[in-house]
Design an enzyme around this catalytic site. Structure first.
Site, mmCIF file in Angstrom:
data_model
loop_
_atom_site.group_PDB
_atom_site.id
_atom_site.type_symbol
_atom_site.label_atom_id
_atom_site.label_comp_id
_atom_site.label_asym_id
_atom_site.label_seq_id
_atom_site.Cartn_x
_atom_site.Cartn_y
_atom_site.Cartn_z
ATOM 1 N N GLU A 116 0.818 -1.228 0.000
ATOM 2 C CA GLU A 116 0.000 0.000 0.000
ATOM 3 C C GLU A 116 0.844 1.267 0.000
ATOM 4 O O GLU A 116 0.648 2.159 0.835
ATOM 5 C CB GLU A 116 -0.952 0.002 1.213
ATOM 6 C CG GLU A 116 -2.016 -1.065 1.120
ATOM 7 C CD GLU A 116 -3.119 -0.957 2.180
ATOM 8 O OE1 GLU A 116 -2.986 -0.152 3.118
ATOM 9 O OE2 GLU A 116 -4.120 -1.688 2.041
ATOM 10 N N GLU B 273 -5.484 -8.283 -0.429
ATOM 11 C CA GLU B 273 -6.187 -8.011 0.836
ATOM 12 C C GLU B 273 -7.646 -7.735 0.513
ATOM 13 O O GLU B 273 -7.937 -6.791 -0.236
ATOM 14 C CB GLU B 273 -5.599 -6.803 1.566
ATOM 15 C CG GLU B 273 -4.275 -7.075 2.214
ATOM 16 C CD GLU B 273 -3.760 -5.909 3.051
ATOM 17 O OE1 GLU B 273 -4.581 -5.185 3.662
ATOM 18 O OE2 GLU B 273 -2.535 -5.719 3.075
HETATM 19 O O1 AHR Z 1 -5.114 -5.946 6.931
HETATM 20 C C1 AHR Z 1 -5.011 -4.825 7.738
HETATM 21 C C2 AHR Z 1 -4.298 -3.664 7.066
HETATM 22 O O2 AHR Z 1 -5.092 -3.172 6.037
HETATM 23 C C3 AHR Z 1 -2.989 -3.973 6.386
HETATM 24 O O3 AHR Z 1 -1.915 -3.927 7.257
HETATM 25 C C4 AHR Z 1 -2.872 -2.892 5.373
HETATM 26 O O4 AHR Z 1 -2.147 -3.294 4.242
HETATM 27 C C5 AHR Z 1 -4.302 -2.506 5.062
HETATM 28 O O5 AHR Z 1 -4.512 -1.155 5.141
#
Ligand code: AHR
Length: 503
Positions: free
Chosen positions: A172, A291
């Site tokens: 990210e 994610e």
């Molecule tokens: O999964 C939780 C968080 O969400 C992770 O660390 C991050 O990559 C995202 O913002």
């Protein structure tokens, strides 16, 4: 109401990459400590890993697990997690305002992956560190021996390299919250140079470059275009993330959100094609949706820790969403979307796997149990492997605040040629109407129903707890049948179901 679909054996979306059913484990909250690792737990194995959690993860047949973050990776020194445990430093984790003991590092995680039968997907730190730390980590993990880092791995007890194929170039990096956040130009150049170095070590490794953290990011989708212009020739996947929330407690709006996911995938596919055309390239880049999940139930209760009001606790309860029945439907919808877009989404990781926004929950020293969302993930991972079918669907629709024409029945189907099965996953979004659903099966030969599972509940807010772990659970379905080449099945209001056909 009635809904119909046509499935033809040769009318397909794509072969599904098994890694569509991956997961994610971050050094965050209790995901690692008291999640997978708990030396004093009654079920702990010789590696101090919880045996009860290993069993639940094995049941899910997770093909790949992304590690060690997440936001955590952007200030992580991977060297802190190697060597004798008593010599490993405790560090302040700036991403989650906690203390990291480093009792678990790459060796312990690799052993755990072996125990559950999964592959590693490793992320390098491109936040506080860069190319050098990344290439050293890759050498430590993958080089057979005869170099500084590979010999150190051997000295630390691991003779054979782990041969990890899949590497994430940071996490990210478009997010201002990220330690070492960069703009698209800066990140694109750094990612390209890091990728070049990793490829100089081994051309066959698969590299994932960061796309947007969410489609609401102000830099989306220009971020993808700029980053890919720098990296197109040296990476294989672009990573996307998305989390889902029902803050307004409006089920109709909430359950339409996978349309936003679909739009996001299609738009990024367009950006990939734009850069491909601009570069006159023959190469294809795919999406790693590494994610995704529902994340909102725990936001309020986490604030104190994240704002630093509790100091630097080690492995506190963070992001411990307790999922309800409504979230079963949402996770079913998300997975259907990935199956339908499996021509471009090759990897996807539910975030996360244990305790932290996770399908598996544990108590320190106590039980481990399946959260409600465990089940749609389980069914898709177990039975959603094969070829995604391009269904033609006709179904009544509704309008949510954000989207028009949302079908009440959301369906995906997977043909597994080897097993001779067709598996249909269906969610009925209607609050009180049954959908009489029929699928015309073309080209599959004679089929019969070999399994049918249904999830319904009178209360969208029902949850599973350690005291009542089976409050929300699948039951055997009734009444699905094949007559001639027509599968008929009734989808109760607010339901998730899986119907498997075979010979
Ligand atoms: O999964 C939780 C968080 O969400 C992770 O660390 C991050 O990559 C995202 O913002």
């Amino acid at each position: 109401m009635k809904a119909t679909a046509v499935a033809h054996k040769n009318f397909t979306v794509s072969e599904i990459d098994d890694r569509l059913y991956g997961a994610f484990l971050e050094h965050l909250g209790r995901a690692i400590y008291t999640g997978i690792y708990e030396p004093d737990h009654p079920t702990a194995d010789a590696n101090a890993m919880r045996g009860d959690v290993i069993e639940l993860v094995k049941e899910l047949d997770v093909p790949v697990v992304r590690y060690p973050g997440g936001n955590f990776v952007s200030a992580y020194n991977w060297e802190d997690g190697i060597g004798p445990k008593q010599d490993r430093p405790t560090r302040l984790d700036l991403a989650w305002h906690t203390a990291e003991s480093n009792e678990v590092g790459i060796h312990e995680f690799a052993e755990w992956c072996k125990s559950v039968g999964t592959e590693m997907m490793l992320a390098v730190n491109l936040g506080s560190r860069g190319l050098d730390a990344a290439r050293n980590f890759v050498e430590y993990v993958n080089h057979p021996g005869g170099s500084y880092w590979s010999d150190l791995r051997k000295k630390n007890g691991q003779e054979e390299p782990w041969n990890v194929k899949l590497w994430c170039l940071g996490n990210e990096m478009d997010g201002p919250w990220q330690i070492g956040h960069k703009d698209a130009e800066e990140y694109g150049k750094l990612a390209a140079e890091t990728a070049k170095a990793i490829r100089a070590f081994d051309k066959s490794l698969e590299l994932v470059v960061c796309g947007s953290s969410h489609s609401n990011m102000p830099t989306y989708p220009q971020w993808e275009a700029t980053v890919l212009e720098h990296t197109y020739d040296v990476v294989d996947y672009i990573s996307l993330h998305m989390y889902f929330a029902n803050h307004e407690k409006n089920a109709g709006n909430y359950l339409a959100l996978n349309q936003k996911l679909d739009d996001y995938i299609v738009a990024v596919q367009g950006v990939i094609n734009y850069v491909k055309a601009k570069k006159r390239s023959k190469k294809d880049i795919y999406i790693s949706f590494d994610e995704w999940n529902v994340w909102y139930h725990s936001r309020q209760q986490d604030r104190k820790i994240l704002e630093g009001q509790e100091g630097w606790p080690h492995a506190p309860a963070l992001l411990e969403d307790v999922y309800n029945f409504e979230d079963v439907l949402q996770v079913g919808l998300i997975l259907n979307t990935f199956i339908r877009r499996s021509d471009v989404v090759k990897i996807a990781c539910i975030a996360q796997l244990v305790n932290v926004i996770a399908p598996i929950m544990t108590e320190k020293g106590g039980d481990a149990w399946r959260q409600t969302i465990y089940y749609p993930y389980y069914f898709a991972s177990r039975f959603g492997r094969g070829t995604a079918l391009d269904l033609s669907i006709d179904c009544p629709t509704y309008d949510s605040d954000a989207f028009s024409g949302v079908a009440y029945a959301d369906v995906s189907a997977v043909h597994n040629q080897e097993e001779g099965t067709v598996t249909v996953f269906a969610v009925n979004r209607h609050p009180d109407e049954m959908v009489d659903f029929s699928v015309e099966l073309q080209g599959f030969g004679d089929m019969r129903v070999i399994d049918h599972r249904v999830m319904t509940h009178g209360d969208l807010n029902a949850v599973n707890t350690s005291a009542q772990p089976d409050e929300v659970a699948p039951r055997k379905g009734e009444g699905a049948s094949v007559s001639g080449d027509i599968l008929s099945v009734s989808l109760p209001p607010y339901s998730y179901q899986m119907v498997r056909l075979g010979r």
